[in-house]
Design a protein around this motif. Structure first.
Motif, short mmCIF file in Angstrom:
data_model
loop_
_atom_site.label_atom_id
_atom_site.label_comp_id
_atom_site.label_asym_id
_atom_site.label_seq_id
_atom_site.Cartn_x
_atom_site.Cartn_y
_atom_site.Cartn_z
N GLU A 1 -6.25 5.79 -4.26
CA GLU A 1 -5.51 6.08 -3.04
C GLU A 1 -5.34 4.84 -2.15
OE1 GLU A 1 -7.80 9.81 -4.26
OE2 GLU A 1 -8.24 7.65 -4.06
N ASP A 2 -6.29 3.93 -2.20
CA ASP A 2 -6.26 2.76 -1.32
C ASP A 2 -5.80 1.48 -2.01
OD1 ASP A 2 -7.26 4.32 0.81
OD2 ASP A 2 -9.31 4.04 0.09
N THR B 1 4.47 10.84 -1.61
CA THR B 1 3.72 9.64 -1.23
C THR B 1 4.68 8.67 -0.55
OG1 THR B 1 2.09 9.85 -2.99
CG2 THR B 1 2.46 7.64 -2.12
N TRP B 2 4.23 8.09 0.56
CA TRP B 2 5.08 7.18 1.33
C TRP B 2 4.56 5.76 1.29
CZ3 TRP B 2 9.59 8.73 3.79
CH2 TRP B 2 9.81 10.12 3.86
N SER B 3 5.46 4.82 1.51
CA SER B 3 5.11 3.43 1.75
C SER B 3 6.05 2.93 2.85
CB SER B 3 5.26 2.59 0.48
OG SER B 3 4.79 1.26 0.70
N THR B 4 5.86 1.71 3.32
CA THR B 4 6.71 1.19 4.39
C THR B 4 7.13 -0.24 4.10
OG1 THR B 4 5.67 2.58 6.08
CG2 THR B 4 6.85 0.63 6.84
N ARG C 1 0.71 5.79 0.82
CA ARG C 1 0.01 6.84 1.54
C ARG C 1 0.19 8.16 0.80
NH1 ARG C 1 2.93 3.87 5.00
NH2 ARG C 1 4.49 5.51 5.38
N THR D 1 0.84 -1.19 0.00
CA THR D 1 0.00 0.00 0.00
C THR D 1 0.88 1.24 0.00
OG1 THR D 1 -0.08 -0.07 2.42
CG2 THR D 1 -1.89 -1.14 1.22
#
Length: 211
Positions: A139-140, A169-172, A127, A125
């Motif tokens: 977005e989701d 935009t971030w991800s992890t 963000r 995902t």
């Protein structure tokens, strides 16, 4: 509405045919080329990239493509970077202790992700910020990543009050990292939209709408 003409920069990076097909599926007229005139005259330029940061920068430098990319950005002509083609727009890449200068459009160092499992491979995902054009309507959704390095710190200093800061935009994966940046004519994504199914197609279509 007439099809947008997009050039996918052909500088020796692998697996670019899938990007061409994905852009065509999103509605663009696409050409894979390193012809300077076509690069400069296209409605949009896509800079792909796989493999090592230093190798990609070397290939782009040898071709003279960094100058073309820089001229497009300076002239407000849209550019989209993908994967390592996203990473090159930061200040530097660090691999195995070796630092390679990037284009420096954005602050930050591309370094090995701090995660138990490397590479980061698979769906994840993201963000995105509010009012993101790239991620409008998706977005989701999840997107497909294949990378071991990323930008894990973002420090953008707005020195001019009139300057609009980039949308990040971030991800992890183990630690947060920059998954995408939207900055006027220049946009870039760490993941592979061409491998991200319907979500990736929609993202490319969203980008085409900005051209």
């Amino acid at each position: 509405m007439a099809q947008k003409k997009v050039v996918v920069l052909d500088y020796g990076s692998g697996n670019v045919r899938s990007a061409v097909r994905a852009l065509e599926a999103a509605g663009a007229e696409v050409e894979l080329t390193a012809d300077p005139e076509k690069v400069m005259s296209a409605d949009g330029l896509v800079v792909p990239g796989v493999g090592a940061y230093a190798s990609v920068m070397q290939q782009l430098t040898k071709l003279g493509a960094l100058r073309w990319i820089g001229r497009r950005i300076a002239g407000g002509q849209p550019v989209l970077g993908i994967c390592v083609g996203h990473q090159i727009f930061f200040e530097q890449g660090v691999e195995h202790g070796v630092k390679t200068a990037g284009m420096g459009e954005w602050p930050g160092s591309v370094e090995r992700l701090q995660a138990d499992v490397i590479p980061h491979m698979g769906w994840n995902t993201v963000r995105p910020p509010q009012n993101s054009k790239l991620f409008a309507g998706i977005e989701d959704e999840r997107f497909y990543f294949v990378h071991s390095y990323g930008v894990q710190k973002w420090e953008f200093d707005v020195t001019q009050p009139a300057m609009t800061p980039p949308q990040v935009t971030w991800s992890t994966h183990g630690t947060p990292f920059v998954a995408a940046v939207e900055n006027g004519a220049l946009s870039a994504v760490q993941f592979h939209p061409e491998k991200s199914g319907d979500a990736g197609k929609r993202l490319l279509a969203n980008w085409l709408e900005t051209l």
